[in-house]
Design a protein around this motif. Structure first.
Motif, PDB file in Angstrom:
ATOM      1  N   MET A 100    -112.256 106.145 -22.280  1.00  0.00           N
ATOM      2  CA  MET A 100    -112.409 104.760 -22.724  1.00  0.00           C
ATOM      3  C   MET A 100    -111.273 104.384 -23.681  1.00  0.00           C
ATOM      4  SD  MET A 100    -116.476 104.495 -23.604  1.00  0.00           S
ATOM      5  CE  MET A 100    -117.670 105.369 -22.594  1.00  0.00           C
ATOM      6  N   GLY A 101    -111.053 105.227 -24.668  1.00  0.00           N
ATOM      7  CA  GLY A 101    -110.016 104.939 -25.658  1.00  0.00           C
ATOM      8  C   GLY A 101    -108.636 104.838 -25.045  1.00  0.00           C
ATOM      9  N   PHE A 103    -107.870  95.758 -27.980  1.00  0.00           N
ATOM     10  CA  PHE A 103    -108.831  96.168 -28.991  1.00  0.00           C
ATOM     11  C   PHE A 103    -110.187  95.628 -28.529  1.00  0.00           C
ATOM     12  CE2 PHE A 103    -104.885  95.834 -31.580  1.00  0.00           C
ATOM     13  CZ  PHE A 103    -104.774  97.177 -31.896  1.00  0.00           C
ATOM     14  N   PRO A 104    -111.103  96.499 -28.108  1.00  0.00           N
ATOM     15  CA  PRO A 104    -112.318  96.015 -27.441  1.00  0.00           C
ATOM     16  C   PRO A 104    -113.176  95.096 -28.280  1.00  0.00           C
ATOM     17  CG  PRO A 104    -112.457  98.366 -27.948  1.00  0.00           C
ATOM     18  CD  PRO A 104    -111.042  97.963 -28.171  1.00  0.00           C
ATOM     19  N   SER A 139    -112.630  91.389 -27.587  1.00  0.00           N
ATOM     20  CA  SER A 139    -112.882  90.898 -26.241  1.00  0.00           C
ATOM     21  C   SER A 139    -114.364  90.614 -26.040  1.00  0.00           C
ATOM     22  CB  SER A 139    -112.422  91.937 -25.203  1.00  0.00           C
ATOM     23  OG  SER A 139    -112.854  91.587 -23.906  1.00  0.00           O
ATOM     24  N   SER A 140    -114.674  89.474 -25.406  1.00  0.00           N
ATOM     25  CA  SER A 140    -116.065  89.126 -25.142  1.00  0.00           C
ATOM     26  C   SER A 140    -116.691  90.019 -24.083  1.00  0.00           C
ATOM     27  CB  SER A 140    -116.158  87.659 -24.691  1.00  0.00           C
ATOM     28  OG  SER A 140    -115.328  87.430 -23.567  1.00  0.00           O
ATOM     29  N   GLN A 141    -115.873  90.815 -23.423  1.00  0.00           N
ATOM     30  CA  GLN A 141    -116.391  91.753 -22.425  1.00  0.00           C
ATOM     31  C   GLN A 141    -117.071  92.952 -23.079  1.00  0.00           C
ATOM     32  OE1 GLN A 141    -113.611  92.657 -19.247  1.00  0.00           O
ATOM     33  NE2 GLN A 141    -114.420  94.735 -19.132  1.00  0.00           N
ATOM     34  N   TYR A 142    -116.764  93.192 -24.348  1.00  0.00           N
ATOM     35  CA  TYR A 142    -117.291  94.379 -25.030  1.00  0.00           C
ATOM     36  C   TYR A 142    -118.201  93.980 -26.187  1.00  0.00           C
ATOM     37  CZ  TYR A 142    -113.716  96.652 -22.255  1.00  0.00           C
ATOM     38  OH  TYR A 142    -112.956  97.102 -21.201  1.00  0.00           O
ATOM     39  N   LEU A 143    -119.170  93.134 -25.883  1.00  0.00           N
ATOM     40  CA  LEU A 143    -120.145  92.703 -26.883  1.00  0.00           C
ATOM     41  C   LEU A 143    -121.518  93.271 -26.540  1.00  0.00           C
ATOM     42  CD1 LEU A 143    -119.245  88.905 -27.280  1.00  0.00           C
ATOM     43  CD2 LEU A 143    -118.585  90.782 -28.788  1.00  0.00           C
ATOM     44  N   PHE A 173    -103.015 104.302 -31.912  1.00  0.00           N
ATOM     45  CA  PHE A 173    -103.225 102.908 -31.525  1.00  0.00           C
ATOM     46  C   PHE A 173    -104.391 102.281 -32.293  1.00  0.00           C
ATOM     47  CE2 PHE A 173    -105.225  99.768 -28.611  1.00  0.00           C
ATOM     48  CZ  PHE A 173    -104.170  98.872 -28.495  1.00  0.00           C
ATOM     49  N   PHE A 174    -105.414 103.085 -32.578  1.00  0.00           N
ATOM     50  CA  PHE A 174    -106.617 102.572 -33.233  1.00  0.00           C
ATOM     51  C   PHE A 174    -106.673 102.897 -34.727  1.00  0.00           C
ATOM     52  CE2 PHE A 174    -108.156 103.229 -28.800  1.00  0.00           C
ATOM     53  CZ  PHE A 174    -108.511 101.922 -28.519  1.00  0.00           C
TER      54      PHE A 174
END
Length: 412
Positions: free
Chosen positions: A171-172, A181-182, A185-189, A386-387
């Motif tokens: 995933m990362g 950056f998840p 994003s509204s996909q990762y709520l 990155f994170f």
């Protein structure tokens, strides 16, 4: 883990002697004046009744080779590596025959309180007296003790931790490759996404060798990670070909095998609980569907390998319990599962993310199968970088989330 063990033992009144790398001796003395430090391991092995090697799995052989032969007559040798096959091999090669071997593994990281969490104790070669004494000392951790032999331990940790870590690592890497950056994003709520994001960042906030040792040195891990990659690949091919019936049949057959009509009590009480733990500022009503390829592939992998994951809760780690919990939630919620199946097959907006996850999983598995620690370290640290700005906050929130789950669910 050495520091955690040291604190727990000292809190119970045990006299503790420690050694680390020689160049750290003076620094550790300044930072922890309450602890007795020695310049090298010889200072510990010549006086201790119980010696615990808290070193990386990749280095256990060379460290035991150096210090093991000097252990006292009748003393007990223990290790804290996550992979026991190479550890036991080193003990058998280098320890005097009159030294007892009782090893252990705390199934959590040093940032988690050990109380109530699994501690595996493995009696390999010892007298009854030495074994009982070792157990009494390890009880200072206040963990939930599980007794296995070292081969059972490695098989179960491969079944649980190896593919759990692979999923979160992939995933990362996928988010990093997408430069996403998840939490933006509204996909990762939502609750499931919160758990996935926080645990992935938690893993990338740790040392790479913590996960590399289990993946590269556990003799059972390669079968599991290969199957997970195959499950991701097979499902992704069905998705891009929009073979709905075949995809649906495979997912539902895997659900029937793994969850067995949901005869067990749910691990997580509700999605609302996980909604409390988020890095995102986007309102929940803006959430978009997600294929949850990583979770569907996990269930398919368990099915293909004939694994019933609830049998392995005796050796659960916080990431595994959380992954099993959110996967169970997805497959229990018929509406959410149907939404995810439809998104997987027909939502082109998320296809790029799924493609990157597929590629990331393949890359990680290739690295593991080659048993290449340098490549593993490079992949891990490039994604961690990155994170890096969000990792401390993610760790803080994930600690609270894991404590909540431990308090609100029935530990098996």
């Amino acid at each position: 883990m050495g520091r955690l063990y040291c604190k727990c033992f000292m809190d119970k009144g045990y006299q503790v002697h420690c050694a680390d790398l020689p160049h750290k001796y003076e620094q550790l003395q300044r930072e922890h004046p309450e602890i007795t430090f020695h310049k090298d391991g010889f200072g510990v092995t010549r006086i201790a009744d119980l010696v615990i090697f808290c070193v990386e799995a990749a280095h256990i052989d060379q460290v035991v080779k150096l210090y093991g032969p000097t252990m006292r007559f009748g003393s007990v040798c223990c290790g804290q590596t996550s992979v026991k096959t190479p550890e036991i091999s080193a003990f058998e090669k280098y320890l005097p025959p009159d030294v007892n071997i009782v090893t252990c593994h705390s199934l959590h990281g040093p940032g988690v309180k050990p109380r109530g969490l699994p501690l595996v104790i493995m009696r390999h070669r010892s007298t009854d007296e030495a074994f009982d004494k070792t157990v009494r000392v390890l009880e200072a951790l206040e963990s939930k003790i599980v007794y296995l032999d070292y081969k059972e331990h490695d098989r179960i940790t491969a079944d649980t931790q190896a593919i759990t870590h692979l999923a979160f690592l992939s995933m990362g890497t996928a988010w990093k490759t997408q430069k996403t950056f998840p939490w933006e994003s509204s996909q990762y709520l939502g609750g499931i996404e919160n758990a996935k994001v926080l645990m992935a960042l938690r893993i990338y906030g740790s040392k790479w060798h913590v996960y590399a040792g289990l993946a590269l040195m556990n003799p059972f891990a390669q079968i599991q990670v290969q199957q997970y990659a195959s499950s991701v690949s097979d499902l992704f091919k069905l998705m891009i070909q929009e073979k709905e019936q075949e995809f649906r049949d495979r997912i539902l057959l895997a659900r029937k095998h793994v969850f067995r009509n949901f005869e067990t009590k749910p691990i997580l009480l509700s999605d609302d609980l996980l909604n409390e733990f988020s890095l995102s500022a986007i309102p929940l009503d803006q959430r978009k569907p997600n294929s949850h390829l990583s979770l569907m592939a996990m269930v398919d992998c368990w099915h293909q390998l004939g694994i019933y994951p609830f049998d392995h809760l005796i050796c659960q780690t916080p990431p595994f319990r959380l992954l099993l919990g959110i996967t169970e939630h997805l497959f229990r919620d018929q509406d959410l599962l149907e939404q995810s199946i439809q998104a997987a097959l027909f939502d082109k907006n998320i296809r790029a993310d799924d493609c990157e996850f597929y590629t990331a999983a393949k890359g990680w598995v290739e690295c593991i199968l080659l048993k290449n620690p340098e490549a593993y370290q490079l992949r891990f640290e490039s994604t961690a970088q990155f994170f890096i700005d969000r990792v401390p906050h993610a760790k803080e929130i994930s600690n609270k989330m894991l404590e909540m789950i431990a308090e609100k669910t029935l530990l098996s």
